[in-house]
Design a protein around this motif. Sequence first.
Motif, PDB file in Angstrom:
ATOM      1  N   LEU A   1       0.871  -1.165   0.000  1.00 42.34           N
ATOM      2  CA  LEU A   1       0.000   0.000   0.000  1.00 42.34           C
ATOM      3  C   LEU A   1       0.909   1.217   0.000  1.00 42.34           C
ATOM      4  N   GLY A   2       1.024   1.849  -1.162  1.00 41.20           N
ATOM      5  CA  GLY A   2       2.021   2.894  -1.328  1.00 41.20           C
ATOM      6  C   GLY A   2       3.397   2.265  -1.335  1.00 41.20           C
ATOM      7  N   THR A   3       4.270   2.740  -0.491  1.00 44.01           N
ATOM      8  CA  THR A   3       5.614   2.179  -0.410  1.00 44.01           C
ATOM      9  C   THR A   3       5.740   1.146   0.702  1.00 44.01           C
ATOM     10  N   ARG A   4       4.659   0.897   1.442  1.00 43.39           N
ATOM     11  CA  ARG A   4       4.727   0.012   2.607  1.00 43.39           C
ATOM     12  C   ARG A   4       4.287  -1.400   2.236  1.00 43.39           C
ATOM     13  N   ALA A   5       5.114  -2.375   2.583  1.00 42.24           N
ATOM     14  CA  ALA A   5       4.755  -3.784   2.389  1.00 42.24           C
ATOM     15  C   ALA A   5       3.820  -4.206   3.516  1.00 42.24           C
ATOM     16  N   VAL A   6       2.578  -4.538   3.166  1.00 37.71           N
ATOM     17  CA  VAL A   6       1.587  -4.929   4.173  1.00 37.71           C
ATOM     18  C   VAL A   6       1.549  -6.442   4.339  1.00 37.71           C
TER      19      VAL A   6
ATOM     20  N   PRO B   1      -2.718  -9.591  15.788  1.00 33.79           N
ATOM     21  CA  PRO B   1      -2.742  -8.250  16.385  1.00 33.79           C
ATOM     22  C   PRO B   1      -3.185  -7.194  15.378  1.00 33.79           C
ATOM     23  N   ASN B   2      -3.500  -6.011  15.891  1.00 29.55           N
ATOM     24  CA  ASN B   2      -3.805  -4.880  15.023  1.00 29.55           C
ATOM     25  C   ASN B   2      -2.628  -4.616  14.095  1.00 29.55           C
ATOM     26  N   GLY B   3      -2.945  -4.349  12.821  1.00 30.32           N
ATOM     27  CA  GLY B   3      -1.900  -4.046  11.859  1.00 30.32           C
ATOM     28  C   GLY B   3      -1.177  -5.250  11.299  1.00 30.32           C
ATOM     29  N   ALA B   4      -1.658  -6.463  11.600  1.00 31.47           N
ATOM     30  CA  ALA B   4      -0.972  -7.664  11.127  1.00 31.47           C
ATOM     31  C   ALA B   4      -1.211  -7.930   9.649  1.00 31.47           C
ATOM     32  N   GLY B   5      -2.276  -7.337   9.069  1.00 30.47           N
ATOM     33  CA  GLY B   5      -2.569  -7.537   7.655  1.00 30.47           C
ATOM     34  C   GLY B   5      -3.810  -8.350   7.375  1.00 30.47           C
ATOM     35  N   LYS B   6      -4.664  -8.558   8.387  1.00 35.93           N
ATOM     36  CA  LYS B   6      -5.845  -9.414   8.232  1.00 35.93           C
ATOM     37  C   LYS B   6      -6.815  -8.857   7.189  1.00 35.93           C
ATOM     38  N   SER B   7      -7.190  -7.579   7.326  1.00 34.84           N
ATOM     39  CA  SER B   7      -8.153  -6.988   6.401  1.00 34.84           C
ATOM     40  C   SER B   7      -7.583  -6.897   4.991  1.00 34.84           C
TER      41      SER B   7
ATOM     42  N   VAL C   1      -7.870  -6.020  -3.945  1.00 30.65           N
ATOM     43  CA  VAL C   1      -6.536  -5.426  -3.800  1.00 30.65           C
ATOM     44  C   VAL C   1      -5.571  -6.234  -4.655  1.00 30.65           C
ATOM     45  N   PRO C   2      -4.882  -5.614  -5.593  1.00 33.40           N
ATOM     46  CA  PRO C   2      -4.011  -6.375  -6.490  1.00 33.40           C
ATOM     47  C   PRO C   2      -2.726  -6.799  -5.795  1.00 33.40           C
ATOM     48  N   PRO C   3      -2.218  -7.992  -6.101  1.00 31.82           N
ATOM     49  CA  PRO C   3      -0.940  -8.420  -5.522  1.00 31.82           C
ATOM     50  C   PRO C   3       0.223  -7.637  -6.125  1.00 31.82           C
ATOM     51  N   ALA C   4       1.202  -7.343  -5.294  1.00 38.50           N
ATOM     52  CA  ALA C   4       2.469  -6.822  -5.798  1.00 38.50           C
ATOM     53  C   ALA C   4       3.382  -7.970  -6.182  1.00 38.50           C
ATOM     54  N   GLU C   5       3.261  -9.086  -5.450  1.00 36.28           N
ATOM     55  CA  GLU C   5       3.978 -10.311  -5.780  1.00 36.28           C
ATOM     56  C   GLU C   5       3.032 -11.488  -5.553  1.00 36.28           C
TER      57      GLU C   5
ATOM     58  N   LEU D   1      -1.930 -14.216  11.793  1.00 35.11           N
ATOM     59  CA  LEU D   1      -1.059 -13.286  11.075  1.00 35.11           C
ATOM     60  C   LEU D   1      -0.236 -12.463  12.048  1.00 35.11           C
ATOM     61  N   HIS D   2       0.971 -12.149  11.600  1.00 39.36           N
ATOM     62  CA  HIS D   2       1.866 -11.311  12.407  1.00 39.36           C
ATOM     63  C   HIS D   2       2.834 -10.609  11.468  1.00 39.36           C
ATOM     64  N   ALA D   3       2.864  -9.274  11.558  1.00 38.25           N
ATOM     65  CA  ALA D   3       3.812  -8.463  10.784  1.00 38.25           C
ATOM     66  C   ALA D   3       3.764  -8.776   9.295  1.00 38.25           C
ATOM     67  N   GLY D   4       2.548  -8.978   8.766  1.00 36.25           N
ATOM     68  CA  GLY D   4       2.377  -9.158   7.328  1.00 36.25           C
ATOM     69  C   GLY D   4       2.610 -10.554   6.817  1.00 36.25           C
ATOM     70  N   GLY D   5       2.791 -11.524   7.703  1.00 37.67           N
ATOM     71  CA  GLY D   5       2.978 -12.912   7.292  1.00 37.67           C
ATOM     72  C   GLY D   5       2.111 -13.830   8.120  1.00 37.67           C
ATOM     73  N   VAL D   6       2.070 -15.098   7.749  1.00 39.84           N
ATOM     74  CA  VAL D   6       1.318 -16.093   8.501  1.00 39.84           C
ATOM     75  C   VAL D   6       2.262 -16.752   9.492  1.00 39.84           C
ATOM     76  N   ALA D   7       2.056 -16.472  10.770  1.00 36.18           N
ATOM     77  CA  ALA D   7       2.921 -17.014  11.814  1.00 36.18           C
ATOM     78  C   ALA D   7       2.591 -18.463  12.124  1.00 36.18           C
ATOM     79  N   ALA D   8       1.318 -18.851  11.975  1.00 43.20           N
ATOM     80  CA  ALA D   8       0.902 -20.223  12.241  1.00 43.20           C
ATOM     81  C   ALA D   8      -0.427 -20.464  11.543  1.00 43.20           C
ATOM     82  N   ARG D   9      -0.657 -21.692  11.138  1.00 39.77           N
ATOM     83  CA  ARG D   9      -1.930 -22.088  10.529  1.00 39.77           C
ATOM     84  C   ARG D   9      -2.246 -23.510  10.939  1.00 39.77           C
ATOM     85  N   GLY D  10      -3.545 -23.811  11.015  1.00 43.67           N
ATOM     86  CA  GLY D  10      -3.974 -25.149  11.410  1.00 43.67           C
ATOM     87  C   GLY D  10      -5.280 -25.075  12.164  1.00 43.67           C
ATOM     88  N   THR D  11      -5.600 -26.121  12.895  1.00 43.27           N
ATOM     89  CA  THR D  11      -6.806 -26.105  13.722  1.00 43.27           C
ATOM     90  C   THR D  11      -6.584 -25.166  14.899  1.00 43.27           C
ATOM     91  N   PRO D  12      -7.652 -24.708  15.540  1.00 45.31           N
ATOM     92  CA  PRO D  12      -7.453 -23.869  16.732  1.00 45.31           C
ATOM     93  C   PRO D  12      -6.560 -24.521  17.775  1.00 45.31           C
TER      94      PRO D  12
END
Length: 277
Positions: free
Chosen positions: A31-36, A55-61, A71-75, A230-241
């Motif tokens: 988004l602009g020059t920032r990697a979300v 957390p807030n700002g992790a990139g969920k939305s 939202v178009p992918p940059a990569e 999600l954390h800091a724009g990446g997926v920190a963990a995935r799976g069942t709860p």
Amino acid sequence: MIRPRGQRPRPPAPPAPGDVLAEARDLGVRLGTRAVLTGVDLTVRAGEVLALVGPNGAGKSTLLSALAGDVPPAEGTVSVHGRPATRWSAPELALRRAVLPQSPLLSFPFTVEEVVRMGRAPHAACPATTPADDDRAVAEAMAATEVTAFAARPFSALSGGERARVALARVLAQRTPLLLLDEPTAALDLRHQELVLRLCRSRARAGDAVVVVVHDLGLAAAYAHRVALLHAGGVAARGTPAEVFTERVLSEVYDQPVEVFPHPRSRALLITPRREL
């Protein structure tokens, strides 16, 4: 509703359980020059509720918007129903996924029923859809979200929680196999939070795929089949709860010591901040 002539998009065939309805591969969004988002891999399958937490700002939305094709992918790539999202026309995409944004805003005095009926707009060009189909979809969506009693009231006159349920009814009336919901419980009281998450599970049982952004980890643990943390724009963990919601992982990602333990009756996971007494 006027039904235009010409090229008419057709709704997709009902998915089979486990079909991939949306997928992100090595997704990066700027988004602009920032990697979300950076290097995100995620698969959304029919018949499941997938919760996006973090957390807030992790990139969920942003991830939800990317999965919607808004939202178009940059990569990397995003596909919807097996095709790159950019290769669907807007009418075709609207028959395949429905999106609930965080803050639905309307500047005109539409009634509740008129707002819900907007969800039927993508079907106007479908030759097999009748006005009776539209009426049935609208009535069922309003009943499911408990907004029928104020169908004639202006949307602008509703409380925040009532608006949230009307916006969800619009999404349900759209009747797409993929539902993308951004914080649908944020403005709701306890009873209606449970109602919304039960609706998510109901849609998954009917064969749809539901991706929902939630902040309440307890709700995610109780209702999601799978979780992406999600954390800091990446997926920190995935799976069942149970796989994702561990004290170590959550404490690290949220930078807050937490405790995770089973409910004494239901055995559902309870998650609470660790407090020094």
